[in-house]
Write an enzyme that holds these catalytic residues in place. Structure first.
Site, mmCIF file in Angstrom:
data_model
loop_
_atom_site.group_PDB
_atom_site.id
_atom_site.type_symbol
_atom_site.label_atom_id
_atom_site.label_comp_id
_atom_site.label_asym_id
_atom_site.label_seq_id
_atom_site.Cartn_x
_atom_site.Cartn_y
_atom_site.Cartn_z
ATOM 1 N N HIS A 1 9.798 -22.903 4.453
ATOM 2 C CA HIS A 1 11.155 -22.535 3.936
ATOM 3 C C HIS A 1 12.191 -23.478 4.485
ATOM 4 O O HIS A 1 13.067 -23.603 4.282
ATOM 5 C CB HIS A 1 11.229 -21.092 4.443
ATOM 6 C CG HIS A 1 11.545 -20.777 5.865
ATOM 7 N ND1 HIS A 1 10.499 -20.491 6.993
ATOM 8 C CD2 HIS A 1 12.881 -20.809 6.855
ATOM 9 C CE1 HIS A 1 11.027 -20.719 8.090
ATOM 10 N NE2 HIS A 1 12.326 -20.702 7.980
ATOM 11 N N GLU B 1 13.861 -22.201 20.125
ATOM 12 C CA GLU B 1 14.217 -20.898 19.809
ATOM 13 C C GLU B 1 14.620 -20.138 21.239
ATOM 14 O O GLU B 1 14.098 -20.516 22.345
ATOM 15 C CB GLU B 1 12.926 -20.135 19.469
ATOM 16 C CG GLU B 1 12.653 -20.364 18.076
ATOM 17 C CD GLU B 1 11.454 -19.854 17.551
ATOM 18 O OE1 GLU B 1 11.692 -19.031 16.428
ATOM 19 O OE2 GLU B 1 10.108 -19.735 17.996
ATOM 20 N N LYS C 1 3.521 -19.223 4.283
ATOM 21 C CA LYS C 1 2.635 -19.808 5.462
ATOM 22 C C LYS C 1 2.179 -18.321 6.453
ATOM 23 O O LYS C 1 2.673 -17.230 6.367
ATOM 24 C CB LYS C 1 3.333 -20.631 6.537
ATOM 25 C CG LYS C 1 4.350 -20.072 7.327
ATOM 26 C CD LYS C 1 4.873 -20.785 8.548
ATOM 27 C CE LYS C 1 5.545 -20.149 9.453
ATOM 28 N NZ LYS C 1 5.913 -20.559 10.726
ATOM 29 N N LYS D 1 9.842 -21.284 22.577
ATOM 30 C CA LYS D 1 10.279 -20.050 22.855
ATOM 31 C C LYS D 1 10.904 -20.050 24.053
ATOM 32 O O LYS D 1 10.636 -20.538 25.005
ATOM 33 C CB LYS D 1 9.342 -19.193 22.622
ATOM 34 C CG LYS D 1 8.899 -19.050 21.033
ATOM 35 C CD LYS D 1 8.209 -17.706 20.957
ATOM 36 C CE LYS D 1 7.612 -17.560 19.500
ATOM 37 N NZ LYS D 1 9.025 -17.260 18.568
ATOM 38 N N HIS E 1 6.591 -27.006 9.596
ATOM 39 C CA HIS E 1 8.183 -27.194 9.623
ATOM 40 C C HIS E 1 8.580 -28.687 10.262
ATOM 41 O O HIS E 1 9.120 -29.369 9.587
ATOM 42 C CB HIS E 1 9.120 -26.261 10.277
ATOM 43 C CG HIS E 1 8.815 -24.661 9.867
ATOM 44 N ND1 HIS E 1 8.515 -24.396 8.685
ATOM 45 C CD2 HIS E 1 8.751 -23.735 10.894
ATOM 46 C CE1 HIS E 1 8.410 -23.339 8.851
ATOM 47 N NE2 HIS E 1 8.411 -22.621 9.947
ATOM 48 N N ARG F 1 0.972 -1.139 -0.013
ATOM 49 C CA ARG F 1 -0.102 0.034 0.129
ATOM 50 C C ARG F 1 1.043 1.370 -0.016
ATOM 51 O O ARG F 1 0.396 2.205 -0.589
ATOM 52 C CB ARG F 1 -1.024 0.150 1.307
ATOM 53 C CG ARG F 1 -2.222 -0.973 1.304
ATOM 54 C CD ARG F 1 -2.868 -0.935 2.332
ATOM 55 N NE ARG F 1 -1.844 -1.440 3.526
ATOM 56 C CZ ARG F 1 -2.273 -1.672 4.684
ATOM 57 N NH1 ARG F 1 -3.747 -1.442 4.990
ATOM 58 N NH2 ARG F 1 -1.423 -1.773 5.772
ATOM 59 N N LYS G 1 16.287 -25.342 2.941
ATOM 60 C CA LYS G 1 17.608 -25.463 3.895
ATOM 61 C C LYS G 1 18.290 -26.546 3.314
ATOM 62 O O LYS G 1 17.855 -27.770 3.003
ATOM 63 C CB LYS G 1 17.357 -25.634 5.335
ATOM 64 C CG LYS G 1 16.620 -24.457 6.079
ATOM 65 C CD LYS G 1 16.383 -24.667 7.576
ATOM 66 C CE LYS G 1 15.883 -23.690 8.415
ATOM 67 N NZ LYS G 1 16.490 -22.470 8.420
HETATM 68 P P1 NAP Z 1 4.650 -7.513 7.409
HETATM 69 O O1 NAP Z 1 5.772 -7.109 7.909
HETATM 70 O O2 NAP Z 1 3.547 -7.061 8.184
HETATM 71 O O3 NAP Z 1 4.455 -7.091 5.814
HETATM 72 C C1 NAP Z 1 3.152 -7.370 5.157
HETATM 73 C C2 NAP Z 1 3.306 -6.607 3.968
HETATM 74 O O4 NAP Z 1 2.045 -6.577 3.469
HETATM 75 C C3 NAP Z 1 3.870 -5.221 3.779
HETATM 76 O O5 NAP Z 1 4.535 -4.781 2.872
HETATM 77 C C4 NAP Z 1 2.346 -4.514 3.739
HETATM 78 O O6 NAP Z 1 2.733 -3.216 3.124
HETATM 79 C C5 NAP Z 1 1.628 -5.277 2.865
HETATM 80 N N1 NAP Z 1 0.204 -5.444 2.996
HETATM 81 C C6 NAP Z 1 -0.450 -4.992 4.189
HETATM 82 N N2 NAP Z 1 -1.714 -4.732 4.070
HETATM 83 C C7 NAP Z 1 -2.015 -4.756 2.589
HETATM 84 C C8 NAP Z 1 -2.958 -4.457 1.446
HETATM 85 N N3 NAP Z 1 -4.329 -4.325 2.035
HETATM 86 N N4 NAP Z 1 -2.777 -4.368 0.373
HETATM 87 C C9 NAP Z 1 -1.480 -4.619 -0.101
HETATM 88 N N5 NAP Z 1 -0.507 -4.945 0.719
HETATM 89 C C10 NAP Z 1 -0.601 -5.040 2.112
HETATM 90 O O7 NAP Z 1 4.610 -9.047 7.274
HETATM 91 P P2 NAP Z 1 5.982 -10.187 6.944
HETATM 92 O O8 NAP Z 1 6.421 -10.480 8.183
HETATM 93 O O9 NAP Z 1 6.765 -9.486 5.781
HETATM 94 O O10 NAP Z 1 5.074 -11.499 6.528
HETATM 95 C C11 NAP Z 1 4.380 -11.545 5.248
HETATM 96 C C12 NAP Z 1 4.084 -13.036 5.341
HETATM 97 O O11 NAP Z 1 4.811 -14.025 5.368
HETATM 98 C C13 NAP Z 1 2.751 -13.018 6.275
HETATM 99 O O12 NAP Z 1 1.607 -14.124 5.856
HETATM 100 C C14 NAP Z 1 3.764 -13.869 7.478
HETATM 101 O O13 NAP Z 1 2.881 -14.818 8.430
HETATM 102 C C15 NAP Z 1 4.499 -14.852 6.491
HETATM 103 N N6 NAP Z 1 5.942 -15.186 7.107
HETATM 104 C C16 NAP Z 1 6.899 -14.116 7.782
HETATM 105 C C17 NAP Z 1 7.765 -14.613 8.188
HETATM 106 C C18 NAP Z 1 8.727 -13.636 8.741
HETATM 107 O O14 NAP Z 1 9.820 -14.011 9.119
HETATM 108 N N7 NAP Z 1 8.649 -12.142 8.569
HETATM 109 C C19 NAP Z 1 8.500 -15.898 8.197
HETATM 110 C C20 NAP Z 1 7.362 -16.805 7.758
HETATM 111 C C21 NAP Z 1 6.226 -16.521 7.048
HETATM 112 P P3 NAP Z 1 1.629 -1.988 3.429
HETATM 113 O O15 NAP Z 1 1.624 -1.624 4.495
HETATM 114 O O16 NAP Z 1 2.447 -0.801 2.848
HETATM 115 O O17 NAP Z 1 0.492 -2.323 2.530
#
Ligand code: NAP
Length: 479
Positions: A172, A210, A142, A328, A234, A46, A176
């Site tokens: 992921h 963790e 996920k 954790k 996992h 966004r 690995k």
């Molecule tokens: P995050 O930091 O909350 O990022 C979410 C992303 O989605 C941001 O780029 C946000 O940008 C965008 N977004 C939110 N609402 C939106 C909308 N209505 N339209 C378009 N874009 C939108 O989440 P994240 O940690 O990167 O994780 C992303 C996904 O991967 C999640 O499902 C999470 O469970 C999964 N995941 C994450 C990790 C990790 O290590 N972080 C590991 C495994 C899985 P804007 O707010 O600018 O729109």
């Protein structure tokens, strides 16, 4: 359909995962010329940025998260990046995205790194804007649902627009190296496979520990808990790779056919084969840390630790317990699989005072990638007071054994496979649903019996009941 995409469309391009993992992985692939020179990367979220604004954003993330020696690769990589602001819940925003992406006949790979609640509107938008055609494949992060019903809902929504051979569900752990090495160990060596069954293996332990607590994941984690965050995906994937029959070949269908058979053979677990816990204030590495409820700011019934004793009801694994534990705020960060073999049937050394210990194969997945086989050896000496035997490790430290080839992080591998269309290391729908089916039964059992997590001190190995779960069977957790 096999094709290499010439455009990668990244949803959630400003998120934590994009900054820490996806952009650094893509930059590394670019630096090593592993992606085609004409691969365009279009990011969307966004936040209102133009191409240059997103390049500045990506530069900052790469400066922060890339290792120093990779940093010269940043500037050339940034030229691949483009950006289109979009709210995925607004169908009319997708026309501008499609215009930014341009023609898709050359192949489009989409990566949804957004909350799963956005998957359905995103897919509707993709379909409406012509971005979901035959030359598009889609990767999903996920969590794919919170139970079988919601997982099916997501899978149905994706299946309405994409056939299974163009859906890439990411776990992921499968990216690995050591996890893939588990397959090499089992199926590229004659040594283990004849022993890899109930006649020769006493039990298997899988630990994902963790040291961190909630970190920034407050909203997500408290609704999920350790069982759904770690075991459902996992740990069950690791279990399936340890336990599966040899696939006929290393390809997506053969490997996933064998994994799903294992997942469907998991015996329903009774409550007394599970232990849940939640950390209280304690110390990690000498530093005081607060309890889960303090971090959260309120009391919670969410488990931050779970230990399970699982069984696979098939011929190969009859009677062999698989002990799984994750949590954790445990004393160390470690992911490992321990395969404990049975003891020798008769010790010729017993009459001379020596004791044997069963062999153990320890597969370390993180932080260190190594494989250790414990063997019995005679302690040097003249043995005047009797023979002494001791366990000695046969160690393969992967970093030393393969000092030449560059180490690839999981997302490098998975992003490349997504662009090139290899599904072997992605999870098929029937696997995810078999995983949820088994996990849902555990949660139902906890709900029916009003099971509450037991407190454990941060920095300990979980509630003492987890130790008892194994020790009842004469098994000690590997620490
Ligand atoms: P995050 O930091 O909350 O990022 C979410 C992303 O989605 C941001 O780029 C946000 O940008 C965008 N977004 C939110 N609402 C939106 C909308 N209505 N339209 C378009 N874009 C939108 O989440 P994240 O940690 O990167 O994780 C992303 C996904 O991967 C999640 O499902 C999470 O469970 C999964 N995941 C994450 C990790 C990790 O290590 N972080 C590991 C495994 C899985 P804007 O707010 O600018 O729109």
């Amino acid at each position: 359909m096999t094709f290499t995409a010439d455009c990668l469309l990244l949803f959630g391009a400003t998120g934590d995962l994009a900054q820490r993992m996806l952009l650094p992985s893509l930059c590394a692939l670019d630096a090593d010329q592993l992606v085609a020179p004409d691969l365009r990367i279009v990011g969307t979220a966004r936040q209102k940025l133009d191409d240059e604004g997103y390049r500045d954003f990506a530069r900052a993330a790469l400066e922060k998260f890339l290792p120093e020696e990779r940093k010269p690769a940043i500037e050339p990589f940034l030229q691949r990046l483009h950006y289109q602001p979009l709210d995925a819940t607004q169908t009319d925003h997708f026309a501008a995205l499609a215009a930014k992406v341009g023609p898709v006949e050359g192949g489009l790979a989409i990566f949804l790194s957004t909350a799963p609640s956005l998957f359905e509107p995103t897919i509707a938008g993709l379909v409406g804007s012509g971005l979901a055609g035959e030359t598009t494949r889609i990767g999903l992060e996920k969590p794919l649902g919170t139970d079988l019903a919601t997982s099916r809902q997501i899978n149905d929504a994706v299946a309405a627009a994409f056939p299974e051979d163009r859906i890439f569900r990411i776990d992921h752990y499968l990216g690995k190296e050591t996890v893939q090495n588990l397959l090499a160990l089992r199926f590229a060596n004659l040594l283990f496979e004849p022993l890899w069954n109930a006649a020769h293996i006493d039990h298997v332990q899988i630990t994902v520990a963790e040291t961190v607590g909630l970190e920034g994941r407050v909203g997500f984690y408290d609704g999920a808990g350790a069982l759904r965050d770690m075991v459902q995906n996992h740990m069950l994937q690791l279990l399936a790779l340890v336990a599966m029959e040899p696939p006929a070949s290393f390809d997506a269908t053969a490997v996933r056919d064998e994994k799903v058979k294992v997942l469907r053979s998991l015996r329903r677990i009774e409550c007394d084969q599970t232990v849940t816990g939640q950390y209280r204030a304690g110390a990690i590495g000498g530093s005081a840390v607060p309890g889960y409820d303090q971090e959260l700011g309120q009391p919670s019934g969410t488990e931050t630790f779970v230990a399970l004793k699982a069984h696979i009801d098939n011929w190969r694994w009859k009677g062999v317990p698989f002990y799984l534990r994750t949590g954790k705020r445990l004393p160390e960060r470690v992911t490992e699989i321990v395969v404990r073999f049975r003891d020798v049937p008769h010790s010729i050394f017993a009459a001379r005072g020596a004791r044997t210990s069963p062999n153990r194969l320890i597969i370390g997945i993180q932080p260190e990638e190594n494989i250790t086989l414990s063997l019995m050896a005679k302690v040097p000496g003249l043995d005047r007071g009797g023979i002494r035997l001791r366990e000695v490790p046969l160690d393969i430290a992967m970093d030393d054994a393969f000092a030449g080839p560059k180490k690839r992080i999981a997302y490098e591998r998975l992003l490349l496979d997504l662009v090139e269309g290899d599904q072997t290391l992605f999870v098929r729908r029937d696997e995810v649903e078999a995983q949820w089916d088994w996990i849902d039964a555990i949660r139902a059992c906890w709900a029916d019996n009003a099971i509450e997590p037991r407190p454990y001190t941060a920095g300990s190995w979980g509630p003492s009941a987890a130790i008892a779960l194994a020790e009842r069977d004469g098994v000690t957790w590997h620490e």
